[in-house]
Scaffold this active site. Structure first.
Site, PDB file in Angstrom:
ATOM      1  N   LYS A 199      -7.048  -8.606  -9.109  1.00 34.04           N
ATOM      2  CA  LYS A 199      -6.241  -9.829  -9.166  1.00 34.04           C
ATOM      3  C   LYS A 199      -7.121 -11.061  -9.393  1.00 34.04           C
ATOM      4  CE  LYS A 199      -2.887  -7.598  -6.135  1.00 34.04           C
ATOM      5  NZ  LYS A 199      -2.418  -7.424  -4.755  1.00 34.04           N
ATOM      6  N   GLN A 244      -2.088  -9.506   1.303  1.00 37.48           N
ATOM      7  CA  GLN A 244      -2.419  -8.158   0.849  1.00 37.48           C
ATOM      8  C   GLN A 244      -2.037  -7.152   1.935  1.00 37.48           C
ATOM      9  OE1 GLN A 244      -3.734  -7.393  -2.240  1.00 37.48           O
ATOM     10  NE2 GLN A 244      -3.383  -5.248  -1.692  1.00 37.48           N
ATOM     11  N   ASP A 290       4.831 -12.744  -4.401  1.00 33.70           N
ATOM     12  CA  ASP A 290       5.047 -11.306  -4.255  1.00 33.70           C
ATOM     13  C   ASP A 290       6.528 -10.989  -4.076  1.00 33.70           C
ATOM     14  OD1 ASP A 290       3.047  -9.520  -4.645  1.00 33.70           O
ATOM     15  OD2 ASP A 290       2.287  -9.529  -2.600  1.00 33.70           O
TER      16      ASP A 290
END
Length: 921
Positions: free
Chosen positions: A42, A86, A111
């Site tokens: 990422k 994460q 997300d």
């Protein structure tokens, strides 16, 4: 293709908004190898596209509270547009994952995992939510086939919150007929065989067989599974949830594993971040605050200041902080209406461009003052609440001495105030009390050191200054600095010779040279001269001393001029408190007190945040005297404010007394040390003061004004404009445009106000405008604000008045002749002696801070107008080496004011009902 498109969009953003970059934050807990791999992918993608990515890594000992605190900070950071946590959270402590994902601000939840974004997706609000990246990538892949989704039969295998459930919703709202299958579906093969579009996210290796698939179907395989493979070095290989080799024979399109959905998921994270940045730009122009202003309810006649202040309901100070772009962890709340701001904010904003810098000063005032503070507040209210500019006021903290004495408060007045005024005028956050404690620690150290040196031998002093602890002697850091100053470079305390010990332990202060006095933040004339050391325990070592008011302490001046904690500490160490009997300067560092001073002042160095009546932000920080010190608020407050307002915003600060004193020191001392360059001078003038300068009767506090001031008298006013002319010239000496603000009183006539405006323009002012802000709030300073805007765009060639390398006498003469209008200066014997001493000690290249009356351009307060031809007498010169200036004493003045016959405290009391403060500050 997606990455190339995003890269171009970021370039276009930067071109349209220079300095702007989309920001992505990735919060990781622990150190899982798989998480590290995904995060690196990422970060690499973000760098390629031009997104500013920040990886925040918390240890696996992090608690839920630690993670939530970090999330709150990232939520509030305007530079972060996309923010992901994460998963999984690799912590030794129990953490509720759903609570964590729901703590992410929905507008930054790129997300798409928060309940709010999931709820919006399930309702079909696709334009107002973030979609989880994997389903979003799947849809992008389906679109790339060119096949229309509308009317197609779609089957989703899996119902997880990350892929299956949102994929169902996404296909449904794109007009497909959707069936969701899962581990309990009994007719899975049959359902798969009906699918025009098949999305598989079951987490089971090669579960979907090729023969199940409808010929020509689109197959999206989201699975990542490891199966044994002896041909691989690792002994295993990665496969999807679909048996690829057989399925590809029947599908029209199929994603491989690896290399299919995975890279698209990362690309969609980048796309969501760019989309979030675009939404941010649509809602918040970079550098443009979204701020709630307070509406004033104006009354006539204008009520008392305290009534007006009480009628205003201030915004919570944390709201003010958020509105101007401060982060939660940069703000320390002191109740609901005031806060301190961490200096870390300046470091965070260091690459931001500065705004326009405006200083408010005035003509030579009457003893009543001419409304500089009121004008400062009125101007920022006009610029902010009425012209919708980013604007900060930076003002000094008032001393409680004058507040309870004759002056009253300093929060402005009428409908232009800093609120709550009682908080502003009283303890605020305790900075002045910290200065009192620090100053008096130095004073105590001086007398204690002299006492111990007079009563002990060299060895006894040495044994106490460098004691043996568990049989080991060690110099402290500050003692090592003193040794090096003496030219002794030995680190072993046992290695010093007797002569070196003598030099080290004996400061040998000459009591007659002590310039450091004790202070108190109270007007008390009976402390102007005292005798200390009269107790029998001091063994007859008494001396004459005095108390000054706290705001005259050099520590206050240091606070105002320091540009950080380290700089403040160094300045403390350089403060000269006396000379030795050999004529050498004795500093706070020699006394060993520097570190302790820094500890006492570590909170005071943080600027105080408040607000005006109309809700514009204010920094209240430092309050040095404007005669023996430089009379300006802190450099740090100005620097932080200039970054917060942005390049098109304004910071308005006020310089104490008239332009000949506060403004000159603002330019030649404050700007010299800060490196900041002003854009505009606002010069406040009143008809009342100009009539006084034209020959009107004396103006005395507490006494009604003579009729000359309440009736129209154009000739008297015209005569007094000589002072206005001179102060305009003084401002123009520094190459900065001058806007004159004519502060209108109710007794002024239109003809009088028009005459002042005319005279100001004739004298070279960029503009001159009438102001009614005291009665009308920011609306009454609109013309002034517009004039300041125009002036800030005018050419400016800022310059200092003198070169600090010139001899001390020459610098004093330049100020006296060019600013005050003197013919020459005369140094009395004591001043001549100090010039020689300070030059010999190496302080001759410091700026000059003239200490003279503020009631006249000359040294004589009775001389009004713009006197010329006089000789300015310099009685004495003193040094504030830590602050960084020499201050010549012109005439006589006291650094400890006294109380008048009827002090202000007669009118101050607690309200018996509310418990608040009643009184006329």
């Amino acid at each position: 293709q997606v990455r190339d498109r995003l890269k171009q969009q970021v370039v276009e953003m930067k071109e349209k908004f220079p300095g702007f970059r989309p920001g992505l934050a990735i919060l990781q807990v622990g150190n899982r190898d798989d998480s590290n791999l995904y995060i690196n992918m990422k970060l690499k993608a973000a760098a390629e596209i031009g997104i500013s990515a920040n990886h925040i890594k918390l240890p696996n000992t992090a608690t839920e509270a630690d993670v939530l605190k970090c999330i709150a900070s990232l939520n509030a950071d305007p530079a972060v547009h996309g923010f992901i946590v994460q998963l999984p959270l690799d912590s030794d402590k129990p953490i509720n994952t759903e609570k964590i994902t729901n703590a992410v601000a929905p507008e930054k939840d790129v997300d798409g995992l928060s309940s709010i974004n999931a709820g919006k997706l399930s309702r079909g609000d696709l334009g107002d939510c973030f979609i989880p990246c994997t389903p979003k990538g799947c849809m992008e892949l389906i679109r790339q086939t060119g096949v229309q989704v509308t009317g197609k039969r779609a089957v989703v295998i899996g119902r997880s919150k990350i892929v299956g459930a949102p994929m169902h919703d996404l296909l449904l709202w794109n007009n497909a007929t959707v069936t969701t299958c899962h581990s309990k579906t009994s007719t899975l093969a049959e359902e798969v065989g009906k699918a025009d579009i098949l999305v598989v996210a079951a987490g089971k290796a090669e579960m979907v067989k090729g023969e199940w698939i409808k010929p020509g179907a689109i197959v999206i395989d989201c699975g990542i599974n490891h199966v044994p493979d002896s041909t691989k070095a690792s002994g295993k290989r990665v496969v999807g949830d679909v048996a690829y080799n057989t399925a590809k024979e029947k599908a029209s399109y199929i994603t491989p594993v690896p290399g299919g959905v995975g890279p698209m998921t990362v690309a969609m994270l980048m796309q969501s971040t760019v989309e979030s940045a675009q939404r941010f730009l649509e809602k918040f122009q970079p550098g443009k605050w979204t701020i709630q202003y307070n509406q004033l309810t104006l009354k006539m006649p204008v009520p008392s200041d305290i009534e007006i202040s009480r009628s205003c309901i201030p915004k919570p100070i944390e709201q003010v902080a958020a509105e101007v772009g401060l982060l939660p962890d940069e703000v320390e709340l002191y109740g609901q209406t005031k806060a301190k701001v961490q200096l870390s904010a300046l470091n965070r904003l260091k690459n931001q461009p500065d705004g326009k810098y405006v200083v408010v000063t005035g003509i030579t005032p009457t003893p009543l003052g001419e409304g500089k503070s009121t004008t400062t507040v009125g101007l920022v209210q006009a610029l902010g609440a009425h012209l919708h500019q980013n604007v900060f006021a930076c003002v000094r903290q008032p001393s409680q001495g004058p507040t309870f004495g004759i002056k009253g408060g300093a929060a402005g007045g009428g409908y232009c105030q800093v609120v709550p005024m009682e908080e502003f005028n009283l303890h605020l956050t305790g900075d002045i009390h910290a200065i009192t404690a620090a100053n008096n620690l130095v004073a105590a150290a001086i007398d204690a050191r002299m006492f111990h040196e007079l009563t002990q031998s060299d060895q006894a002093l040495y044994n106490r200054l460098v004691p043996s602890v568990n049989g080991v002697r060690k110099f402290s850091d500050i003692q090592i600095r003193r040794l090096q100053k003496l030219g002794i470079y030995k680190m072993d305390p046992m290695a010093l010779t007797k002569e070196e010990i003598n030099s080290f332990v004996r400061l040998d202060i000459d009591p007659g040279t002590i310039t450091w006095q004790r202070v108190l933040d109270t007007n008390d004339r009976f402390l102007r001269k005292i005798t200390i050391g009269q107790s029998p325990t001091e063994k007859g070592f008494s001396r004459t001393a005095q108390f000054d008011i706290t705001v005259s302490s050099e520590i206050m001046a240091v606070l105002a001029l320091a540009d950080g904690l380290d700089d403040m500490k160094k300045r403390f160490g350089r403060m000269v408190v006396a000379s030795s009997k050999k004529g050498l300067p004795v500093t706070a560092d020699d006394l060993g007190v520097t570190g302790a001073l820094a500890v006492l002042m570590k909170d005071a160095i943080k600027p105080n945040l408040m607000q005006t009546l109309e809700g514009t932000p204010v920094f209240v920080h430092a309050g040095p005297f404007a005669n023996i010190a430089h009379g300006n608020s802190s450099v740090l407050a100005d620097k932080i404010a200039l970054k917060l307002v942005g390049k098109d915003g304004f910071v308005v600060t006020e310089a104490g007394f008239g332009a000949d004193i506060g403004m000159e020191k603002f330019f030649d001392i404050k700007c010299r040390y800060s490196g900041l360059r002003p854009h505009v001078v606002v010069l406040v003038a009143t008809v009342r003061a100009l009539k006084m300068h034209g020959g009107g009767p004396a103006v005395t506090a507490g006494v009604p004004l003579p009729r000359e001031y309440t009736e129209e008298n154009l000739q008297l006013l015209a005569n007094g404009c000589s002072n206005l002319n001179k102060q305009i010239q003084n401002a123009r000496l520094f190459g900065v445009p001058v806007v004159v603000a004519v502060n209108a009183f109710k007794t002024d006539t239109k003809a009088e106000l028009a005459l002042v405006v005319q005279k100001a323009k004739e004298a070279g002012a960029f503009d001159a405008v009438e102001c009614t802000h005291w009665a009308d709030g920011g609306k009454g300073a609109l013309a002034l604000a517009q004039a300041v805007q125009r002036a800030s765009q005018a050419p400016s060639s800022f310059r200092f008045l003198y070169n600090t390398e010139l001899p001390v006498v020459d610098k004093i003469r330049i100020i006296a002749q060019q600013v005050y209008g003197a013919r020459d200066i005369e140094l009395l014997p004591e001043a001549q002696e100090k010039v020689a001493i300070y030059t010999k000690q190496g302080f001759g290249n410091l700026p000059i801070c003239m200490a003279k009356t503020h009631l006249s351009l000359s040294h004589d307060p009775e001389q009004k107008g713009a006197p010329t031809g006089f000789v300015l007498p310099i009685r004495d010169i003193r040094a504030s080496v830590g602050a960084g200036f020499l201050y010549p004493l012109v005439g006589t003045m006291s650094t400890m004011p006294g109380l008048p016959t009827r002090p202000c405290f007669y009118d101050i009391d607690l309200d018996p009902v509310s418990g608040g403060v009643n009184g006329l500050f």
